[in-house]
Each structure stands twice: as C-alpha cells, then as structure tokens.
Motif scaffolding. Structure first.
Motif, PDB file in Angstrom:
ATOM      1  N   ALA A 178      -2.198  17.232   3.497  1.00 61.36           N
ATOM      2  CA  ALA A 178      -1.287  16.143   3.136  1.00 61.36           C
ATOM      3  C   ALA A 178      -0.197  16.645   2.206  1.00 61.36           C
ATOM      4  O   ALA A 178      -0.323  17.686   1.571  1.00 61.36           O
ATOM      5  N   GLU A 179       0.881  15.878   2.136  1.00 62.82           N
ATOM      6  CA  GLU A 179       1.920  16.123   1.136  1.00 62.82           C
ATOM      7  C   GLU A 179       1.715  15.193  -0.055  1.00 62.82           C
ATOM      8  O   GLU A 179       1.864  15.603  -1.201  1.00 62.82           O
ATOM      9  N   VAL A 180       1.396  13.932   0.234  1.00 61.45           N
ATOM     10  CA  VAL A 180       1.087  12.961  -0.815  1.00 61.45           C
ATOM     11  C   VAL A 180      -0.313  12.408  -0.574  1.00 61.45           C
ATOM     12  O   VAL A 180      -0.664  12.089   0.559  1.00 61.45           O
ATOM     13  N   VAL A 181      -1.100  12.293  -1.629  1.00 64.48           N
ATOM     14  CA  VAL A 181      -2.449  11.739  -1.529  1.00 64.48           C
ATOM     15  C   VAL A 181      -2.496  10.451  -2.348  1.00 64.48           C
ATOM     16  O   VAL A 181      -2.141  10.449  -3.532  1.00 64.48           O
ATOM     17  N   VAL A 182      -2.906   9.368  -1.706  1.00 67.53           N
ATOM     18  CA  VAL A 182      -3.146   8.107  -2.405  1.00 67.53           C
ATOM     19  C   VAL A 182      -4.636   8.039  -2.713  1.00 67.53           C
ATOM     20  O   VAL A 182      -5.459   7.995  -1.796  1.00 67.53           O
ATOM     21  N   VAL A 183      -4.981   8.083  -3.989  1.00 72.00           N
ATOM     22  CA  VAL A 183      -6.377   7.899  -4.392  1.00 72.00           C
ATOM     23  C   VAL A 183      -6.572   6.410  -4.626  1.00 72.00           C
ATOM     24  O   VAL A 183      -5.981   5.826  -5.532  1.00 72.00           O
ATOM     25  N   LEU A 184      -7.381   5.790  -3.770  1.00 68.97           N
ATOM     26  CA  LEU A 184      -7.573   4.351  -3.817  1.00 68.97           C
ATOM     27  C   LEU A 184      -8.789   4.030  -4.684  1.00 68.97           C
ATOM     28  O   LEU A 184      -9.896   4.488  -4.422  1.00 68.97           O
ATOM     29  N   LEU A 185      -8.559   3.256  -5.739  1.00 67.62           N
ATOM     30  CA  LEU A 185      -9.630   2.826  -6.632  1.00 67.62           C
ATOM     31  C   LEU A 185      -9.953   1.353  -6.367  1.00 67.62           C
ATOM     32  O   LEU A 185      -9.083   0.579  -5.961  1.00 67.62           O
ATOM     33  N   ASP A 186     -11.188   0.983  -6.602  1.00 70.59           N
ATOM     34  CA  ASP A 186     -11.595  -0.418  -6.560  1.00 70.59           C
ATOM     35  C   ASP A 186     -11.245  -1.018  -7.921  1.00 70.59           C
ATOM     36  O   ASP A 186     -11.810  -0.627  -8.948  1.00 70.59           O
ATOM     37  N   ALA A 187     -10.288  -1.943  -7.946  1.00 70.26           N
ATOM     38  CA  ALA A 187      -9.797  -2.491  -9.221  1.00 70.26           C
ATOM     39  C   ALA A 187     -10.881  -3.204 -10.009  1.00 70.26           C
ATOM     40  O   ALA A 187     -10.748  -3.378 -11.227  1.00 70.26           O
ATOM     41  N   THR A 188     -11.964  -3.609  -9.340  1.00 69.45           N
ATOM     42  CA  THR A 188     -13.043  -4.296 -10.066  1.00 69.45           C
ATOM     43  C   THR A 188     -13.928  -3.309 -10.817  1.00 69.45           C
ATOM     44  O   THR A 188     -14.606  -3.688 -11.771  1.00 69.45           O
ATOM     45  N   ILE A 189     -13.955  -2.048 -10.375  1.00 72.32           N
ATOM     46  CA  ILE A 189     -14.715  -0.991 -11.071  1.00 72.32           C
ATOM     47  C   ILE A 189     -13.904   0.306 -11.043  1.00 72.32           C
ATOM     48  O   ILE A 189     -14.290   1.278 -10.404  1.00 72.32           O
ATOM     49  N   PRO A 190     -12.748   0.340 -11.733  1.00 73.31           N
ATOM     50  CA  PRO A 190     -11.860   1.507 -11.650  1.00 73.31           C
ATOM     51  C   PRO A 190     -12.309   2.658 -12.547  1.00 73.31           C
ATOM     52  O   PRO A 190     -13.089   2.472 -13.482  1.00 73.31           O
ATOM     53  N   PHE A 191     -11.772   3.823 -12.244  1.00 72.92           N
ATOM     54  CA  PHE A 191     -11.961   5.025 -13.061  1.00 72.92           C
ATOM     55  C   PHE A 191     -13.439   5.357 -13.291  1.00 72.92           C
ATOM     56  O   PHE A 191     -13.856   5.701 -14.391  1.00 72.92           O
TER      57      PHE A 191
ATOM     58  N   ASP B 126       4.502  -2.380  -0.039  1.00 71.07           N
ATOM     59  CA  ASP B 126       5.851  -1.815  -0.188  1.00 71.07           C
ATOM     60  C   ASP B 126       5.976  -1.021  -1.482  1.00 71.07           C
ATOM     61  O   ASP B 126       6.571   0.066  -1.506  1.00 71.07           O
ATOM     62  N   LYS B 127       5.418  -1.551  -2.577  1.00 71.14           N
ATOM     63  CA  LYS B 127       5.468  -0.829  -3.858  1.00 71.14           C
ATOM     64  C   LYS B 127       4.673   0.468  -3.774  1.00 71.14           C
ATOM     65  O   LYS B 127       5.081   1.496  -4.330  1.00 71.14           O
ATOM     66  N   LEU B 128       3.552   0.425  -3.073  1.00 74.41           N
ATOM     67  CA  LEU B 128       2.754   1.644  -2.901  1.00 74.41           C
ATOM     68  C   LEU B 128       3.540   2.697  -2.141  1.00 74.41           C
ATOM     69  O   LEU B 128       3.592   3.866  -2.546  1.00 74.41           O
ATOM     70  N   MET B 129       4.177   2.293  -1.042  1.00 77.48           N
ATOM     71  CA  MET B 129       4.906   3.261  -0.225  1.00 77.48           C
ATOM     72  C   MET B 129       6.137   3.795  -0.943  1.00 77.48           C
ATOM     73  O   MET B 129       6.496   4.964  -0.781  1.00 77.48           O
ATOM     74  N   GLN B 130       6.795   2.950  -1.757  1.00 72.89           N
ATOM     75  CA  GLN B 130       7.927   3.460  -2.537  1.00 72.89           C
ATOM     76  C   GLN B 130       7.438   4.499  -3.539  1.00 72.89           C
ATOM     77  O   GLN B 130       8.094   5.530  -3.758  1.00 72.89           O
ATOM     78  N   ALA B 131       6.262   4.244  -4.139  1.00 73.56           N
ATOM     79  CA  ALA B 131       5.677   5.224  -5.060  1.00 73.56           C
ATOM     80  C   ALA B 131       5.326   6.517  -4.336  1.00 73.56           C
ATOM     81  O   ALA B 131       5.485   7.616  -4.888  1.00 73.56           O
ATOM     82  N   VAL B 132       4.858   6.409  -3.091  1.00 70.86           N
ATOM     83  CA  VAL B 132       4.534   7.596  -2.287  1.00 70.86           C
ATOM     84  C   VAL B 132       5.797   8.431  -2.030  1.00 70.86           C
ATOM     85  O   VAL B 132       5.806   9.655  -2.202  1.00 70.86           O
ATOM     86  N   VAL B 133       6.866   7.761  -1.623  1.00 66.97           N
ATOM     87  CA  VAL B 133       8.131   8.467  -1.351  1.00 66.97           C
ATOM     88  C   VAL B 133       8.665   9.106  -2.634  1.00 66.97           C
ATOM     89  O   VAL B 133       9.113  10.265  -2.635  1.00 66.97           O
ATOM     90  N   ASP B 134       8.612   8.366  -3.742  1.00 69.88           N
ATOM     91  CA  ASP B 134       9.090   8.912  -5.021  1.00 69.88           C
ATOM     92  C   ASP B 134       8.258  10.122  -5.446  1.00 69.88           C
ATOM     93  O   ASP B 134       8.802  11.129  -5.926  1.00 69.88           O
ATOM     94  N   ALA B 135       6.923  10.035  -5.254  1.00 63.82           N
ATOM     95  CA  ALA B 135       6.039  11.156  -5.617  1.00 63.82           C
ATOM     96  C   ALA B 135       6.353  12.385  -4.781  1.00 63.82           C
ATOM     97  O   ALA B 135       6.321  13.518  -5.277  1.00 63.82           O
ATOM     98  N   SER B 136       6.673  12.172  -3.513  1.00 58.80           N
ATOM     99  CA  SER B 136       7.036  13.293  -2.637  1.00 58.80           C
ATOM    100  C   SER B 136       8.311  13.979  -3.119  1.00 58.80           C
ATOM    101  O   SER B 136       8.423  15.209  -3.108  1.00 58.80           O
ATOM    102  N   GLU B 137       9.288  13.175  -3.573  1.00 59.49           N
ATOM    103  CA  GLU B 137      10.553  13.745  -4.058  1.00 59.49           C
ATOM    104  C   GLU B 137      10.334  14.543  -5.339  1.00 59.49           C
ATOM    105  O   GLU B 137      10.902  15.626  -5.519  1.00 59.49           O
TER     106      GLU B 137
END
Length: 446
Positions: free
Chosen positions: A262-275, A341-352
């Motif tokens: 991959a070029e960008v990796v989205v690590v998906l957390l469960d917001a009810t039990i994050p980190f 949409d916010k996630l994908m914009q963050a993905v594009v920004d992270a790639s740049e």
C-alpha cells in the motif's frame, strides 16, 4: 482496458483458489486442505497466453439459511455469477460428481452465461472416471485439469477464447497507473468490510457480527472525486500469541503483505474501545514499513453524544503514538456512511505528505538554526559536529545527516531533529527516516 469477467465457482474444496492463483500467476488467494477457506470474492487479472480477463475467486457453494454466514457467502458467489461473462464450474475429478454439485450446476445454468466445466485434480490422467461422470451435469464437455500442476491450460485457453467477448478498448480513463493504493487494517470486527462496502456503494464484501469473517486481503478498484483508488480490505490482526489457527496465521500474513504494497494505510479503530494495545502495535507496524498513515475512528455514531471525546482521543493519539505525531484522526461510521469524504481527503493529504521533497538549501537553513538553538552534546570532551543534511528520498521522507562522531549522537537528540523536520517542513503523521553518516577524518590514525 475493460476486460471480460470470469467467475470460478463450485462446492468447497474442489481447488477453486488454486485455479485462481494459477490464472493470475501469483499466490494471491489463501489455499488450504480445509474446505471453506475463501469467504469473500477475490479479483485479479488473469491470462492464458493471449487471452486476458478479470477473474473472480468465490466462496464454495453450500446450502444454508440466507441470514447465516454460509448464506451470506453464497449470496456473494451468486452476485459474482450474475456479473460474469463466463463461469468456470469446478468439480473434483477424483471424487466424481457429488449430490451437492447438482443444485449448483442448475444455478449456474439458469444464470444464462457461458459455462466451462473444469474437472480438477485430474493430473496424470487420475480421476478420468470422475471427469466422464461430469457429463451428467449437462454443462457440456468437461476439461480434465490440474490447477496445481497447470495441466489442461491449453484446452481452457481455447474454451475461453470461444466464449469471452473482446476487451473494450474504449474504457481507458487516461490517468495511467493503477490508482492510489490504500489498505484498510485493524483488529477483528473493527468494521473494515462494512466501511468498504459503504465506500463503493454495494455489498461487495462479506460482513456480519462474527469476528474474523475476512480471511483474504481483497483488492477493489474504486474512484473518489475523479481519483482512481485501489482499496485493500484485510483480515483482522490479532497478537500472534493468540493465533492458534493455521488459516488465521495465513490471513494475517496476507494482511501484512497488503500493508507493504500500500501507499496509504488506514488503521481502523473501534471508537467504543480505541487505542487497545493491538491498535498501537498495528500502527507501529505501519510506521516501521514506512507507509503513509491515517487513523479512522469507526462506529463514531455510538459515541458521538460524548462531549469533548474527539479532542481527548486526539490527545491520546499524540501521547501514545509520538512516532507519527500529527497523524490525521478521523471520526466516521462505516455503517451509516458518515465521515467517508473526510477520511478520503485525509488519505489523499497523507499521500502528498508521504511523497514530499524538500530542497537541500531549506534543510540546511533549518539545520543551522536547530543546532544553534540546541547544540549537539560533546563526547569525550569533543563536541559532535553536524556539517550538513539532505533529503535522499521520499515515500517516506528520508533525510541524511553528515558530520563527525554521529554514531555517538544520543537518541534524544535524533528525536529532537526528527520532530524539528516534521514541524519545519509540514510532515504530520509521516514516518520519517534519518540516516547518520560520519565523515571520515583523514588525519585519524588507523
């Protein structure tokens, strides 16, 4: 080029995934002696000689209640059949035609697309009796085949050439390349497949309340705001000590391979039990592989009523993950479709950011200021001297420092430099590499 589609179907454990790997020329699908390894539809570009096509590996067809896991797997396979220009119906030549083959042969026949009957595991002439028995399915002449050894490929090539339409040359979008490669990773049941289904607008991936449904790393082509995206869904990652099952070990290693490509990796957390500890381990893995990173807080709809929670979680991220300081943390709900949409914009920004290059002049102007503000320490009465710096590569940003005695530079000082580079050149969340290259002293005895 829009390639014709070929779906591989049949009951469990007849060798569909082995055939898929043979056609795409790589070991993309997990293969094991146990039935039912494949659960989602996996796609790849297949070819035999000059015949090219898009090939779909499917879950084994089994009778099951529609709401059960097996029932949802069957629904995915039926969707692949409806999408296909041709179907490869696979039986086990050594076992012959079993009663469970017949209702699914009827299902394929009703779909109305061309069917090629594959009598697999017929290497060296074995199982020819079973191959002849396949005539009774009413799907035409069976091709004796060995997916494991590649026997029968010539006959399959001829059969595909007869039934497949010519590739559509007009579907080129002119962008070049295969799009931005994005892997979605996380612990089991974080909602990765649900999120991707919502992104692409169809129930393409198998989902449900059971943890660990996804086993393969599944890749899908998608477009977001005119940009081509290659999405990779991966199996949930758990601590190795908790993985006893051989198949799950294969699935997790498949997920690691998806991270590396991959070029960008989205690590998906469960917001009810994050980190959770495993979340931190996964982020550490992504950083060590040098991939661009975005953190998604999934299931946000379940906690959105807690004031100040997002600010607290972003502060937790800064404290727990200093190696990716400034990484984007995006709240979203894969189930409701919020925040994509916010996630994908963050993905594009992270790639740049990941691909950013900085001129040597700017780096050295920063270095002069940074070392004057906080000079390197002395070693044995002699101060460490950093003479100059340059960026040697991007993806991820990699900088080299040149000077004397740099091998004695304390880790605390290299952290100071990395954080300074991140802040000065706007590199939030990117893994930053720093090489220390000591200049040899020509007057030193040796």
């Amino acid at each position: 080029m829009d390639l014709p589609t070929v779906a591989i179907v049949g009951r469990p454990n007849v060798g569909k995934s082995t055939l898929f790997n043979r056609l795409v020329g790589r070991k993309l699908a997990l293969v094991d002696d146990r039935p039912g390894v494949t659960r989602d539809r996996r796609e790849g570009e297949g070819f035999i000689g000059d015949v090219a096509f898009r090939v779909i590996d499917t879950a084994g067809l089994e009778e099951a209640d529609a709401d059960s896991l097996l029932g949802r797997m069957r629904a995915q396979t039926e969707a692949a059949i409806l999408e296909a220009d041709a179907v490869l119906f696979v039986i086990d030549a050594r076992a012959g035609v079993l009663p469970s083959d017949r209702p699914f042969a009827e299902l394929v026949r009703r779909a109305g697309c061309p069917v090629i009957l594959i009598a697999n595991k017929a290497e060296g002439g074995a199982g020819m009796a079973g191959a002849y028995d396949a005539f009774s399915l009413g799907l035409g002449d069976p091709i004796p085949f060995s997916a494991e050894h590649g026997e029968g490929l010539g006959s399959l090539q001829d059969a595909l050439r007869e039934v497949l339409p010519e590739p559509d040359e007009e579907d080129e979008d002119g962008e070049g390349g295969k799009g931005l490669r994005v892997a979605i990773v996380g612990r089991p049941n974080a909602g990765k497949s649900t999120l991707i289904n919502r992104m692409i607008g169809e129930d393409r991936l198998l989902v449900g309340p059971e943890a660990g449904i996804t086993r393969d790393s599944i890749s899908l082509d998608w477009e977001w705001r005119g940009r081509r995206i290659k999405l990779h869904d991966t199996a949930g990652m758990r601590r190795r000590a908790r993985i006893d099952d051989k198949l799950e070990k294969l699935a997790v290693s498949d997920g690691l391979r998806a991270v590396r490509f991959a070029e960008v990796v989205v690590v998906l957390l469960d917001a009810t039990i994050p980190f959770e500890k495993q979340d931190l381990t996964i982020v550490d893995l992504v950083e060590s592989e040098g991939r661009a990173l975005v953190i998604g807080l999934n299931k946000w709809d379940l906690v959105a009523d807690q004031p100040g929670l997002l600010k607290t979680l972003r502060e937790d991220c800064t404290r727990l993950l200093p190696q990716v300081r400034g990484v984007s943390v995006v709240p979203l709900s894969g189930l409701a479709g919020d925040g994509i949409d916010k996630l994908m914009q963050a993905v594009v920004d992270a790639s740049e950011v990941w691909s950013r290059r900085v001129s040597t002049a700017r780096i050295n102007a920063w270095l002069t200021e940074a070392t004057q503000r906080n000079p390197p320490p002395a070693v044995s009465g002699r101060r460490i001297k950093i003479r100059y710096a340059t960026q040697v590569k991007s993806r991820p940003p990699h900088f080299a420092l040149f000077g004397n005695q740099l091998d004695a530079l304390p880790k605390s000082y290299t952290r100071y430099l990395v954080n300074g580079l991140r802040e000065a050149f706007d590199l939030p969340g990117a893994p930053i590499r720093l090489s220390l290259r000591t200049t040899k002293n020509p007057f030193e005895k040796g």
